[in-house]
Design a protein around this motif. Structure first.
Motif, PDB file in Angstrom:
ATOM      1  N   ARG A 237      -2.409  11.008   7.786  1.00 49.04           N
ATOM      2  CA  ARG A 237      -1.398  10.065   7.438  1.00 49.04           C
ATOM      3  C   ARG A 237      -0.115  10.539   6.591  1.00 49.04           C
ATOM      4  O   ARG A 237      -0.161  11.438   5.449  1.00 49.04           O
ATOM      5  CB  ARG A 237      -1.913   8.532   6.797  1.00 49.04           C
ATOM      6  CG  ARG A 237      -2.664   7.900   7.689  1.00 49.04           C
ATOM      7  CD  ARG A 237      -3.315   6.794   6.843  1.00 49.04           C
ATOM      8  NE  ARG A 237      -4.505   6.123   7.870  1.00 49.04           N
ATOM      9  CZ  ARG A 237      -5.117   5.178   7.558  1.00 49.04           C
ATOM     10  NH1 ARG A 237      -4.786   4.431   6.530  1.00 49.04           N
ATOM     11  NH2 ARG A 237      -5.952   4.407   8.344  1.00 49.04           N
ATOM     12  N   ASP A 238       1.225  10.022   6.665  1.00 44.56           N
ATOM     13  CA  ASP A 238       2.346  10.872   6.155  1.00 44.56           C
ATOM     14  C   ASP A 238       2.481   9.796   4.799  1.00 44.56           C
ATOM     15  O   ASP A 238       2.830   8.862   4.716  1.00 44.56           O
ATOM     16  CB  ASP A 238       3.537  10.568   7.081  1.00 44.56           C
ATOM     17  CG  ASP A 238       4.559  11.273   6.291  1.00 44.56           C
ATOM     18  OD1 ASP A 238       4.687  12.096   5.157  1.00 44.56           O
ATOM     19  OD2 ASP A 238       5.604  11.206   6.994  1.00 44.56           O
ATOM     20  N   PHE A 239       1.967  10.780   3.620  1.00 46.43           N
ATOM     21  CA  PHE A 239       2.310   9.934   2.369  1.00 46.43           C
ATOM     22  C   PHE A 239       3.706  10.398   1.803  1.00 46.43           C
ATOM     23  O   PHE A 239       3.982   9.873   0.441  1.00 46.43           O
ATOM     24  CB  PHE A 239       1.030  10.405   1.479  1.00 46.43           C
ATOM     25  CG  PHE A 239      -0.221   9.735   1.608  1.00 46.43           C
ATOM     26  CD1 PHE A 239      -0.682   8.676   0.905  1.00 46.43           C
ATOM     27  CD2 PHE A 239      -0.910  10.057   2.637  1.00 46.43           C
ATOM     28  CE1 PHE A 239      -1.709   7.964   1.233  1.00 46.43           C
ATOM     29  CE2 PHE A 239      -2.206   9.228   3.002  1.00 46.43           C
ATOM     30  CZ  PHE A 239      -2.723   8.213   2.126  1.00 46.43           C
ATOM     31  N   SER A 240       4.557  10.571   2.397  1.00 43.92           N
ATOM     32  CA  SER A 240       5.595  11.181   1.850  1.00 43.92           C
ATOM     33  C   SER A 240       6.867  10.324   1.977  1.00 43.92           C
ATOM     34  O   SER A 240       7.768  10.488   1.213  1.00 43.92           O
ATOM     35  CB  SER A 240       6.301  12.600   2.564  1.00 43.92           C
ATOM     36  OG  SER A 240       6.503  12.558   3.900  1.00 43.92           O
ATOM     37  N   ASP A 241       6.708   9.325   2.843  1.00 47.52           N
ATOM     38  CA  ASP A 241       7.609   8.317   2.802  1.00 47.52           C
ATOM     39  C   ASP A 241       6.847   6.788   3.121  1.00 47.52           C
ATOM     40  O   ASP A 241       6.385   6.720   4.187  1.00 47.52           O
ATOM     41  CB  ASP A 241       8.398   8.586   4.102  1.00 47.52           C
ATOM     42  CG  ASP A 241       9.849   7.706   3.905  1.00 47.52           C
ATOM     43  OD1 ASP A 241       9.794   6.757   3.060  1.00 47.52           O
ATOM     44  OD2 ASP A 241      10.615   7.897   4.668  1.00 47.52           O
ATOM     45  N   VAL A 242       6.546   6.317   1.985  1.00 49.31           N
ATOM     46  CA  VAL A 242       5.790   4.859   2.143  1.00 49.31           C
ATOM     47  C   VAL A 242       6.545   3.859   1.796  1.00 49.31           C
ATOM     48  O   VAL A 242       7.368   3.629   0.982  1.00 49.31           O
ATOM     49  CB  VAL A 242       4.751   5.184   1.131  1.00 49.31           C
ATOM     50  CG1 VAL A 242       3.744   4.058   1.206  1.00 49.31           C
ATOM     51  CG2 VAL A 242       4.092   6.622   1.187  1.00 49.31           C
ATOM     52  N   ALA A 243       6.374   2.758   2.754  1.00 43.01           N
ATOM     53  CA  ALA A 243       6.989   1.369   2.659  1.00 43.01           C
ATOM     54  C   ALA A 243       5.974   0.498   2.053  1.00 43.01           C
ATOM     55  O   ALA A 243       4.617   0.547   2.381  1.00 43.01           O
ATOM     56  CB  ALA A 243       7.508   0.969   3.981  1.00 43.01           C
ATOM     57  N   VAL A 269       0.815   3.061   4.582  1.00 42.13           N
ATOM     58  CA  VAL A 269      -0.271   4.069   4.996  1.00 42.13           C
ATOM     59  C   VAL A 269      -1.543   3.745   4.115  1.00 42.13           C
ATOM     60  O   VAL A 269      -2.606   4.292   4.847  1.00 42.13           O
ATOM     61  CB  VAL A 269       0.365   5.421   4.569  1.00 42.13           C
ATOM     62  CG1 VAL A 269       1.340   5.984   5.197  1.00 42.13           C
ATOM     63  CG2 VAL A 269       0.636   5.461   3.084  1.00 42.13           C
ATOM     64  N   VAL A 270      -1.658   3.062   3.155  1.00 44.21           N
ATOM     65  CA  VAL A 270      -2.991   2.657   2.681  1.00 44.21           C
ATOM     66  C   VAL A 270      -2.816   1.498   1.714  1.00 44.21           C
ATOM     67  O   VAL A 270      -1.764   1.122   1.355  1.00 44.21           O
ATOM     68  CB  VAL A 270      -3.288   3.933   1.491  1.00 44.21           C
ATOM     69  CG1 VAL A 270      -2.117   3.935   0.238  1.00 44.21           C
ATOM     70  CG2 VAL A 270      -4.623   3.657   0.882  1.00 44.21           C
ATOM     71  N   ASP A 301       4.580   0.990  13.492  1.00 43.29           N
ATOM     72  CA  ASP A 301       5.109  -0.101  13.211  1.00 43.29           C
ATOM     73  C   ASP A 301       3.981  -1.177  12.332  1.00 43.29           C
ATOM     74  O   ASP A 301       4.480  -2.400  12.146  1.00 43.29           O
ATOM     75  CB  ASP A 301       5.552  -0.956  14.787  1.00 43.29           C
ATOM     76  CG  ASP A 301       4.259  -1.176  15.498  1.00 43.29           C
ATOM     77  OD1 ASP A 301       3.079  -0.764  15.226  1.00 43.29           O
ATOM     78  OD2 ASP A 301       4.350  -1.861  16.503  1.00 43.29           O
ATOM     79  N   PHE A 302       3.157  -0.614  11.784  1.00 42.36           N
ATOM     80  CA  PHE A 302       2.414  -1.576  10.761  1.00 42.36           C
ATOM     81  C   PHE A 302       3.223  -2.085   9.615  1.00 42.36           C
ATOM     82  O   PHE A 302       3.841  -1.253   8.978  1.00 42.36           O
ATOM     83  CB  PHE A 302       1.155  -0.697  10.418  1.00 42.36           C
ATOM     84  CG  PHE A 302       0.211  -1.399   9.481  1.00 42.36           C
ATOM     85  CD1 PHE A 302      -0.777  -2.394   9.724  1.00 42.36           C
ATOM     86  CD2 PHE A 302       0.526  -1.188   7.933  1.00 42.36           C
ATOM     87  CE1 PHE A 302      -1.440  -3.030   9.012  1.00 42.36           C
ATOM     88  CE2 PHE A 302      -0.254  -1.889   7.040  1.00 42.36           C
ATOM     89  CZ  PHE A 302      -1.415  -2.743   7.588  1.00 42.36           C
ATOM     90  N   LYS A 303       3.153  -3.312   9.593  1.00 44.01           N
ATOM     91  CA  LYS A 303       3.737  -4.064   8.346  1.00 44.01           C
ATOM     92  C   LYS A 303       2.500  -4.484   7.328  1.00 44.01           C
ATOM     93  O   LYS A 303       1.871  -5.404   7.689  1.00 44.01           O
ATOM     94  CB  LYS A 303       4.450  -5.303   8.895  1.00 44.01           C
ATOM     95  CG  LYS A 303       5.606  -5.036   9.820  1.00 44.01           C
ATOM     96  CD  LYS A 303       6.365  -6.025  10.140  1.00 44.01           C
ATOM     97  CE  LYS A 303       7.677  -5.609  11.125  1.00 44.01           C
ATOM     98  NZ  LYS A 303       8.340  -6.618  11.636  1.00 44.01           N
ATOM     99  N   PRO A 304       2.642  -3.987   5.963  1.00 49.93           N
ATOM    100  CA  PRO A 304       1.744  -4.269   5.299  1.00 49.93           C
ATOM    101  C   PRO A 304       1.774  -5.632   4.575  1.00 49.93           C
ATOM    102  O   PRO A 304       3.101  -6.241   4.502  1.00 49.93           O
ATOM    103  CB  PRO A 304       1.977  -3.439   4.111  1.00 49.93           C
ATOM    104  CG  PRO A 304       3.557  -2.931   4.216  1.00 49.93           C
ATOM    105  CD  PRO A 304       3.788  -2.965   5.625  1.00 49.93           C
ATOM    106  N   LYS A 305       0.725  -6.445   4.453  1.00 51.09           N
ATOM    107  CA  LYS A 305       0.703  -7.728   3.839  1.00 51.09           C
ATOM    108  C   LYS A 305      -0.176  -7.815   2.609  1.00 51.09           C
ATOM    109  O   LYS A 305      -1.558  -7.055   2.722  1.00 51.09           O
ATOM    110  CB  LYS A 305       0.500  -8.638   5.001  1.00 51.09           C
ATOM    111  CG  LYS A 305       1.260  -8.764   5.914  1.00 51.09           C
ATOM    112  CD  LYS A 305       0.975  -9.896   7.027  1.00 51.09           C
ATOM    113  CE  LYS A 305       1.999  -9.987   8.272  1.00 51.09           C
ATOM    114  NZ  LYS A 305       1.529 -10.996   9.158  1.00 51.09           N
ATOM    115  N   ASN A 306       0.074  -8.570   1.802  1.00 47.85           N
ATOM    116  CA  ASN A 306      -0.708  -9.003   0.523  1.00 47.85           C
ATOM    117  C   ASN A 306      -1.969  -9.615   0.890  1.00 47.85           C
ATOM    118  O   ASN A 306      -1.692 -10.792   1.686  1.00 47.85           O
ATOM    119  CB  ASN A 306       0.081  -9.301  -0.692  1.00 47.85           C
ATOM    120  CG  ASN A 306       1.016  -8.346  -1.340  1.00 47.85           C
ATOM    121  OD1 ASN A 306       0.808  -7.325  -1.057  1.00 47.85           O
ATOM    122  ND2 ASN A 306       2.159  -8.828  -1.742  1.00 47.85           N
ATOM    123  N   ILE A 307      -2.863  -9.630   0.174  1.00 45.26           N
ATOM    124  CA  ILE A 307      -4.274 -10.459   0.172  1.00 45.26           C
ATOM    125  C   ILE A 307      -4.605 -11.161  -1.031  1.00 45.26           C
ATOM    126  O   ILE A 307      -5.316 -12.087  -1.148  1.00 45.26           O
ATOM    127  CB  ILE A 307      -5.365  -9.694   0.880  1.00 45.26           C
ATOM    128  CG1 ILE A 307      -5.935  -8.667  -0.173  1.00 45.26           C
ATOM    129  CG2 ILE A 307      -5.231  -9.112   2.325  1.00 45.26           C
ATOM    130  CD1 ILE A 307      -7.188  -8.184   0.472  1.00 45.26           C
TER     131      ILE A 307
END
Length: 338
Positions: A237-243, A269-270, A301-307
């Motif tokens: 996984r690319d940790f150099s540019d994280v959203a 990424v995580v 295209d994964f969009k992170p969401k809070n839990i």
């Protein structure tokens, strides 16, 4: 124009270190102030400027030993004069500046009310546009003419560009994370106390405060500690540019240490949970919880969401993020099985 009771400035234009300034206002008890020792004077002014640079007013003068002695003697004379004036005068100044600069800090539409009395400078309230957002603050500086002056700040910031904010505040005098690493909008509530020296620089060991902030549309680019996480997990996984999903965090500052309450970080990424202490000097120690659900592959295209920070994250791996005693050493990351 003056009478026995009042001295009125109808229009006064001047230039302060290259900045145009216009002043109008009045002084009450004008004549009695001079002839009656116990009588106080009240000065009310309105000060406007299209562009004002405070930087040169705070610069220390470099000179030889002889001139330093003379400067110290002159400064004492001036301080004694100010003490006598401020003991009998109370200033209230309404300030309006189109563009205000101080070192790397820049603000526009600066407006507020400033009071100066008995060696105390207080600004309440102050509003301005900074880093593309809006800021409201209250400010006080005690013992204004002493070598050490206690400062108190309360501020609310709304949707400022976090990269521009770091540039404005010179990366907050720390070297770990820089403006070029950051993107997003930040809103924050801040309470802060510290002592400042004669050069109006904050004395880090005296710092105390709290920071509650929300970052939206956040991003982290080319940040080495984040990139180092790929040495432990998710090497493809690319940790150099994280959203990031929305970040909600709470910090408390004591001296050079910043304690971080448990916070959730959902990224492209995580997913992780973080808490502990970040130090501007030598005692950084953070605990990072990495749920094993991270093993599931994430598409571009994964969009992170809070839990939620109180949610059960399931089986997890823990890491210890720390810095050695040498303040110039790099951030280290180790497994923390216990």
């Amino acid at each position: 124009v003056f009478t026995e009771k009042a001295f009125t400035v109808q229009a006064l234009s001047l230039n302060v270190n290259g900045s145009a300034v216009a002043i109008r206002g009045n002084m009450q008890n004008f004549i009695p102030f001079f002839i009656q020792p116990k009588n106080k004077g009240y000065v009310n002014l309105a000060v406007t400027s299209p562009d004002f640079d405070l930087t040169s007013l705070a610069l220390k003068r470099n000179s030889d030993i002889a001139s330093k002695k003379k400067s110290k003697k002159d400064r004492k004379k001036m301080t004694d004069l100010f003490d006598r004036i401020y003991d009998k005068l109370e200033f209230k100044v309404d300030v309006s500046v189109g563009k205000l600069k101080f070192r790397k800090f820049t603000a526009t539409n600066f407006a507020g009310s400033v009071k100066l009395h008995n060696n105390l400078l207080a600004a309440n309230p102050i509003s301005m546009n900074v880093a593309g957002g809006k800021m409201n603050l209250n400010f006080s500086l005690k013992n204004l003419f002493d070598p050490i002056s206690p400062m108190t700040v309360g501020a609310r910031l709304q949707r400022a560009n976090i990269k521009e904010l770091f540039l404005n505040f010179n990366n907050f005098n720390q070297k770990t994370i820089h403006a070029d690493n950051l993107s997003g909008k930040i809103s924050a509530d801040v309470t802060f106390k510290a002592n400042v020296d004669e050069n109006y620089s904050v004395l880090a060991p005296s710092m105390q405060g709290t920071l509650d902030c929300i970052i939206t549309d956040g991003g982290l680019k080319d940040f080495e500690p984040m990139e180092n996480m790929s040495n432990f997990l998710f090497k493809k996984r690319d940790f150099s540019d994280v959203a990031f999903a929305e970040l909600n965090s709470n910090f408390s500052i004591t001296g050079t240490n910043m304690d971080i309450s448990r916070m959730e970080i959902q990224s492209s990424v995580v997913s992780l949970f973080l808490q502990g202490r970040y130090s501007f000097t030598d005692s950084t120690s953070l605990s990072v919880q990495l749920p094993l659900s991270n093993l599931k592959k994430r598409h571009k295209d994964f969009k992170p969401k809070n839990i939620g920070t109180d949610s059960k994250a399931g089986p997890s791996v823990y890491l210890h993020v720390y810095r050695d005693k040498d303040v110039n050493s790099k951030i280290q990351i180790d497994y923390d099985p216990f």
